[in-house]
Scaffold this active site. Structure first.
Site, PDB file in Angstrom:
ATOM      1  N   TYR A   1      -1.728  -0.626  10.673  1.00 24.25           N
ATOM      2  CA  TYR A   1      -2.110  -1.166   9.659  1.00 24.25           C
ATOM      3  C   TYR A   1      -0.907  -1.062   9.083  1.00 24.25           C
ATOM      4  O   TYR A   1      -0.402  -1.770   8.821  1.00 24.25           O
ATOM      5  CB  TYR A   1      -3.039  -0.901   9.488  1.00 24.25           C
ATOM      6  CG  TYR A   1      -3.212  -1.123   7.546  1.00 24.25           C
ATOM      7  CD1 TYR A   1      -3.506  -2.159   6.773  1.00 24.25           C
ATOM      8  CD2 TYR A   1      -3.296  -0.106   6.815  1.00 24.25           C
ATOM      9  CE1 TYR A   1      -3.699  -2.731   5.392  1.00 24.25           C
ATOM     10  CE2 TYR A   1      -2.550  -0.271   5.481  1.00 24.25           C
ATOM     11  CZ  TYR A   1      -3.009  -1.780   4.900  1.00 24.25           C
ATOM     12  OH  TYR A   1      -3.058  -1.947   3.118  1.00 24.25           O
TER      13      TYR A   1
ATOM     14  N   THR B   1       0.761  -0.786   0.228  1.00 24.20           N
ATOM     15  CA  THR B   1       0.217   0.095   0.424  1.00 24.20           C
ATOM     16  C   THR B   1       0.569   0.825  -0.484  1.00 24.20           C
ATOM     17  O   THR B   1       2.160   1.448   0.200  1.00 24.20           O
ATOM     18  CB  THR B   1      -0.654  -0.354   0.672  1.00 24.20           C
ATOM     19  OG1 THR B   1      -1.444   0.763   1.428  1.00 24.20           O
ATOM     20  CG2 THR B   1      -0.216  -0.526   2.595  1.00 24.20           C
ATOM     21  N   ASP B   2       0.517   2.139   0.027  1.00 20.30           N
ATOM     22  CA  ASP B   2       0.585   4.056  -0.662  1.00 20.30           C
ATOM     23  C   ASP B   2       0.747   4.514   1.027  1.00 20.30           C
ATOM     24  O   ASP B   2       1.700   5.163   1.530  1.00 20.30           O
ATOM     25  CB  ASP B   2       0.240   4.691  -1.196  1.00 20.30           C
ATOM     26  CG  ASP B   2      -1.287   4.800  -0.756  1.00 20.30           C
ATOM     27  OD1 ASP B   2      -1.718   4.715  -0.240  1.00 20.30           O
ATOM     28  OD2 ASP B   2      -2.007   5.910  -1.841  1.00 20.30           O
ATOM     29  N   GLU B   3       0.551   3.925   2.021  1.00 15.67           N
ATOM     30  CA  GLU B   3       0.417   4.099   3.265  1.00 15.67           C
ATOM     31  C   GLU B   3       1.276   3.911   4.125  1.00 15.67           C
ATOM     32  O   GLU B   3       1.369   4.598   5.354  1.00 15.67           O
ATOM     33  CB  GLU B   3      -0.950   3.215   4.410  1.00 15.67           C
ATOM     34  CG  GLU B   3      -2.571   4.447   3.914  1.00 15.67           C
ATOM     35  CD  GLU B   3      -3.321   3.059   4.346  1.00 15.67           C
ATOM     36  OE1 GLU B   3      -3.416   2.816   5.991  1.00 15.67           O
ATOM     37  OE2 GLU B   3      -4.268   3.224   4.163  1.00 15.67           O
TER      38      GLU B   3
ATOM     39  N   LYS C   1       2.213  -3.039   7.180  1.00 13.43           N
ATOM     40  CA  LYS C   1       2.376  -2.989   6.243  1.00 13.43           C
ATOM     41  C   LYS C   1       3.685  -3.198   5.993  1.00 13.43           C
ATOM     42  O   LYS C   1       4.303  -3.590   4.551  1.00 13.43           O
ATOM     43  CB  LYS C   1       1.197  -2.425   4.725  1.00 13.43           C
ATOM     44  CG  LYS C   1      -0.240  -3.222   5.496  1.00 13.43           C
ATOM     45  CD  LYS C   1       0.169  -4.763   4.397  1.00 13.43           C
ATOM     46  CE  LYS C   1      -0.187  -4.396   2.999  1.00 13.43           C
ATOM     47  NZ  LYS C   1      -0.375  -5.577   2.484  1.00 13.43           N
TER      48      LYS C   1
HETATM   49  P1  NAD Z   1      -9.729  -7.678   2.464  1.00 12.73           P
HETATM   50  O1  NAD Z   1      -9.917  -6.990   3.740  1.00 12.73           O
HETATM   51  O2  NAD Z   1     -10.820  -6.975   1.165  1.00 12.73           O
HETATM   52  O3  NAD Z   1      -9.513  -9.017   2.492  1.00 12.73           O
HETATM   53  C1  NAD Z   1      -8.467  -9.079   2.207  1.00 12.73           C
HETATM   54  C2  NAD Z   1      -8.702 -10.850   2.526  1.00 12.73           C
HETATM   55  O4  NAD Z   1      -7.438 -11.674   3.019  1.00 12.73           O
HETATM   56  C3  NAD Z   1      -9.983 -11.803   2.612  1.00 12.73           C
HETATM   57  O5  NAD Z   1     -10.825 -12.429   2.004  1.00 12.73           O
HETATM   58  C4  NAD Z   1     -10.103 -12.171   4.245  1.00 12.73           C
HETATM   59  O6  NAD Z   1     -10.413 -13.048   4.696  1.00 12.73           O
HETATM   60  C5  NAD Z   1      -8.085 -12.864   3.573  1.00 12.73           C
HETATM   61  N1  NAD Z   1      -7.346 -13.139   5.195  1.00 12.73           N
HETATM   62  C6  NAD Z   1      -7.583 -12.683   6.519  1.00 12.73           C
HETATM   63  N2  NAD Z   1      -6.315 -13.395   6.911  1.00 12.73           N
HETATM   64  C7  NAD Z   1      -6.170 -14.183   6.465  1.00 12.73           C
HETATM   65  C8  NAD Z   1      -5.532 -15.022   6.665  1.00 12.73           C
HETATM   66  N3  NAD Z   1      -4.341 -15.305   7.981  1.00 12.73           N
HETATM   67  N4  NAD Z   1      -4.883 -15.940   5.984  1.00 12.73           N
HETATM   68  C9  NAD Z   1      -5.648 -16.600   4.860  1.00 12.73           C
HETATM   69  N5  NAD Z   1      -6.280 -15.167   4.614  1.00 12.73           N
HETATM   70  C10 NAD Z   1      -6.381 -13.728   4.969  1.00 12.73           C
HETATM   71  O7  NAD Z   1      -8.490  -6.513   1.628  1.00 12.73           O
HETATM   72  P2  NAD Z   1      -8.609  -5.761   0.294  1.00 12.73           P
HETATM   73  O8  NAD Z   1      -9.084  -4.464   0.111  1.00 12.73           O
HETATM   74  O9  NAD Z   1      -8.747  -6.712  -0.976  1.00 12.73           O
HETATM   75  O10 NAD Z   1      -6.275  -5.886  -0.032  1.00 12.73           O
HETATM   76  C11 NAD Z   1      -5.552  -7.057  -0.226  1.00 12.73           C
HETATM   77  C12 NAD Z   1      -4.171  -6.586  -0.324  1.00 12.73           C
HETATM   78  O11 NAD Z   1      -4.396  -5.455  -1.275  1.00 12.73           O
HETATM   79  C13 NAD Z   1      -4.180  -5.746   1.150  1.00 12.73           C
HETATM   80  O12 NAD Z   1      -2.117  -6.613   1.340  1.00 12.73           O
HETATM   81  C14 NAD Z   1      -4.063  -4.611   1.389  1.00 12.73           C
HETATM   82  O13 NAD Z   1      -3.192  -4.028   2.022  1.00 12.73           O
HETATM   83  C15 NAD Z   1      -3.324  -4.676   0.252  1.00 12.73           C
HETATM   84  N6  NAD Z   1      -4.073  -2.831  -0.497  1.00 12.73           N
HETATM   85  C16 NAD Z   1      -5.499  -3.156  -0.143  1.00 12.73           C
HETATM   86  C17 NAD Z   1      -5.827  -1.233  -1.269  1.00 12.73           C
HETATM   87  C18 NAD Z   1      -7.335  -0.770  -0.582  1.00 12.73           C
HETATM   88  O14 NAD Z   1      -7.345  -0.252  -1.558  1.00 12.73           O
HETATM   89  N7  NAD Z   1      -7.980  -2.280  -1.160  1.00 12.73           N
HETATM   90  C19 NAD Z   1      -4.840  -0.604  -1.640  1.00 12.73           C
HETATM   91  C20 NAD Z   1      -3.485  -1.276  -1.753  1.00 12.73           C
HETATM   92  C21 NAD Z   1      -3.382  -1.620  -1.203  1.00 12.73           C
HETATM   93  O1  DAU Z   2      -4.384   3.842   0.679  1.00 10.99           O
HETATM   94  C1  DAU Z   2      -4.617   2.692   0.256  1.00 10.99           C
HETATM   95  C2  DAU Z   2      -5.124   2.095   1.236  1.00 10.99           C
HETATM   96  O2  DAU Z   2      -6.978   2.629   1.426  1.00 10.99           O
HETATM   97  C3  DAU Z   2      -5.153   0.523   1.772  1.00 10.99           C
HETATM   98  O3  DAU Z   2      -4.333   0.093   1.721  1.00 10.99           O
HETATM   99  C4  DAU Z   2      -5.892   0.070   3.373  1.00 10.99           C
HETATM  100  O4  DAU Z   2      -7.185  -1.504   2.996  1.00 10.99           O
HETATM  101  C5  DAU Z   2      -7.608   0.564   2.364  1.00 10.99           C
HETATM  102  O5  DAU Z   2      -7.639   0.537   2.931  1.00 10.99           O
HETATM  103  C6  DAU Z   2      -7.708   2.160   2.261  1.00 10.99           C
HETATM  104  O6  DAU Z   2      -7.187   3.007   3.207  1.00 10.99           O
HETATM  105  P1  DAU Z   2      -7.534   4.121   3.814  1.00 10.99           P
HETATM  106  O7  DAU Z   2      -7.944   4.188   5.322  1.00 10.99           O
HETATM  107  O8  DAU Z   2      -7.610   5.448   3.120  1.00 10.99           O
HETATM  108  O9  DAU Z   2      -9.275   4.020   3.256  1.00 10.99           O
HETATM  109  P2  DAU Z   2     -11.107   3.958   4.207  1.00 10.99           P
HETATM  110  O10 DAU Z   2     -12.042   3.635   3.236  1.00 10.99           O
HETATM  111  O11 DAU Z   2     -10.948   3.477   5.497  1.00 10.99           O
HETATM  112  O12 DAU Z   2     -11.355   5.346   4.435  1.00 10.99           O
HETATM  113  C7  DAU Z   2     -11.149   6.324   2.956  1.00 10.99           C
HETATM  114  C8  DAU Z   2     -10.952   8.166   3.772  1.00 10.99           C
HETATM  115  O13 DAU Z   2     -11.900   8.052   3.840  1.00 10.99           O
HETATM  116  C9  DAU Z   2     -10.395   8.275   4.774  1.00 10.99           C
HETATM  117  O14 DAU Z   2      -9.090   9.482   5.187  1.00 10.99           O
HETATM  118  C10 DAU Z   2     -11.185   8.122   5.890  1.00 10.99           C
HETATM  119  C11 DAU Z   2     -12.170   8.622   5.812  1.00 10.99           C
HETATM  120  N1  DAU Z   2     -13.488   8.039   6.108  1.00 10.99           N
HETATM  121  C12 DAU Z   2     -13.499   6.592   6.182  1.00 10.99           C
HETATM  122  C13 DAU Z   2     -14.301   5.946   6.372  1.00 10.99           C
HETATM  123  C14 DAU Z   2     -14.915   4.628   6.703  1.00 10.99           C
HETATM  124  C15 DAU Z   2     -14.226   9.474   6.467  1.00 10.99           C
HETATM  125  O15 DAU Z   2     -14.436  10.037   6.622  1.00 10.99           O
HETATM  126  N2  DAU Z   2     -15.633   8.835   6.679  1.00 10.99           N
HETATM  127  C16 DAU Z   2     -16.064   6.669   7.120  1.00 10.99           C
HETATM  128  O16 DAU Z   2     -16.627   6.722   7.193  1.00 10.99           O
END
Ligand code: NAD
Ligand code: DAU
Length: 355
Positions: free
Chosen positions: A160, A135-137, A164
């Site tokens: 988190y 992630t970019d975080e 990562k």
């Molecule tokens: P998600 O939370 O929707 O899915 C995570 C999946 O991993 C689920 O299916 C869960 O059951 C499985 N899981 C969790 N713990 C496990 C374990 N111990 N063993 C096997 N499976 C397990 O997550 P996502 O949003 O699809 O993100 C996927 C990946 O991409 C993550 O590594 C996250 O850090 C990265 N990522 C997400 C975003 C985003 O915006 N969602 C952006 C950048 C990177």
């Molecule tokens: O940048 C990549 C990341 O993006 C991934 O690594 C994470 O897995 C993914 O969850 C996401 O993280 P964020 O914290 O940015 O996503 P989230 O959807 O939780 O929140 C997006 C923005 O919105 C953040 O600034 C918090 C704000 N927010 C979020 C929720 C859930 C609100 O204002 N209200 C809300 O109810």
């Protein structure tokens, strides 16, 4: 080139979209999906491909070294695309332990299995790849100007992002120390079909459809760089196929938006697509400013120049086209959303696998 890919976390948001992309577009790739099916894993999201001849599902924990090693040898895995993680920042603040366990120890377990299987003497590992999806975080928070590049120093602020960052360091260490053929991708915020409605976009969509309050943290001025999930998945395939071993690639959409802008856009789109609230008011009237997230990063913005120049990847979706597809998907798949909200999605696999 034919591959047997171990996809971890393939029942989560991005994993489901990735498995679908591989089954549609890579006819000689076998896909083995290991997923623990935590609250975020939804087996129903892949119900229609469950019996696909090139797809195998294994319910399991990536921290289970015996199982992971057994999968590597049973399927002769040559490629890992590692998504499995605890992914929600708010949950990492209230309960960090699971993030340390899965994101750090789980990644370590996979690296060890790959090292044993791919690097033992006499093994052919030229085509093996371990792609760690990050992630970019990990880069922390930006001020008003500038972008994250692959050279930006790590500065994670939440449990988190710290977990990562830790896993990224481990993955890189396995390259430098053992020569494991790794790749890392650091991507910005994804949105699109099958996202769990705890994340901003699906949470707001769900609440706005039901006429519930729309919680905006702080002043709503935090900025995220949004990318449609299909674009992220296509970028990952490019990196697996063409990325330089040992390298990291930033992935982003050049779609910087303030949170309040995103929430208001979703309200306007729903008003236009399904009509105003029963009260006759626009959905924007539901916006409620709530207490800010502790340690809330102010701004993320990705410089995706390296992946564009080296691998020729640029996103196909604009924010407008991606959001339109996303809103339509949630409107067309209300039963998916309802089954997640009322928890009945869990009954589907509890029947098959137990709790
Ligand atoms: P998600 O939370 O929707 O899915 C995570 C999946 O991993 C689920 O299916 C869960 O059951 C499985 N899981 C969790 N713990 C496990 C374990 N111990 N063993 C096997 N499976 C397990 O997550 P996502 O949003 O699809 O993100 C996927 C990946 O991409 C993550 O590594 C996250 O850090 C990265 N990522 C997400 C975003 C985003 O915006 N969602 C952006 C950048 C990177
Ligand atoms: O940048 C990549 C990341 O993006 C991934 O690594 C994470 O897995 C993914 O969850 C996401 O993280 P964020 O914290 O940015 O996503 P989230 O959807 O939780 O929140 C997006 C923005 O919105 C953040 O600034 C918090 C704000 N927010 C979020 C929720 C859930 C609100 O204002 N209200 C809300 O109810």
């Amino acid at each position: 080139m034919a591959k047997t890919v171990l996809v971890t976390g393939g029942c989560g948001f991005i994993g489901v979209n990735f498995v679908r992309l591989l089954l549609e577009s890579r006819e000689d790739w076998q896909v083995v999906n290991i997923d623990k099916l935590t609250y975020a894993g939804n087996l129903q999201s892949l119900q229609d491909v469950a019996h696909h001849p090139r797809y195998h599902f294994v319910r399991g924990d990536i921290c289970d070294g015996v199982l992971v090693e057994e999968l590597f040898s049973r399927f002769t895995i040559d490629t890992v695309v590692h998504f499995a993680a605890e992914s929600h920042v708010d949950r990492s603040i209230t309960g960090p332990a699971a993030f340390i366990q899965t994101n750090i120890l789980g990644t370590f377990t996979l690296l060890e299995a790959a090292r044993k299987q791919w690097l033992s003497e006499g093994r052919e590992n030229r085509h093996c790849r371990f792609l760690h999806v990050s992630t970019d975080e990990v880069y922390g928070s930006l001020g008003d100007a500038g972008f994250f590049t692959e050279q930006t120093c790590y500065d994670p602020r939440s449990p988190y992002s710290a977990s990562k960052a830790s896993s990224d360091h481990l993955v890189r260490a396995y390259f430098h120390t053992y020569g494991l053929p790794i790749l890392i991708t650091n991507c910005s915020n994804n949105y699109g079909p099958y996202q769990f409605p705890e994340k901003l976009i699906p949470l707001i969509l769900n609440n706005a459809l039901q006429g519930k309050e729309l919680p905006v943290y702080g002043d709503g001025g935090n900025i995220r760089d949004w990318l449609y999930v299909r674009d992220h998945c296509e970028a990952i395939v490019k990196v697996v196929e063409q990325g330089r071993v040992g390298e990291a690639y930033n992935i982003g959409g050049h779609n910087e938006k303030k949170n309040l802008e995103v929430v208001e856009l979703l309200c306007d789109m729903l008003d236009a697509k399904v009509g105003m609230l029963q009260s006759g008011k626009p959905r924007k009237s539901l916006v409620t400013f709530v207490r800010d997230r502790p340690g809330h990063d102010r701004r993320y913005a990705i410089d995706a120049g390296k992946i564009a120049e080296e691998l020729g990847w640029t996103p196909k979706f604009t924010f407008e086209t991606g959001m339109d597809k996303t809103v339509d998907w949630y409107l067309d798949n209300r039963t998916w959303l309802e089954s997640v909200m009322d928890g009945s999605y869990r009954q589907y696999y509890e029947k098959m696998y137990g709790r």
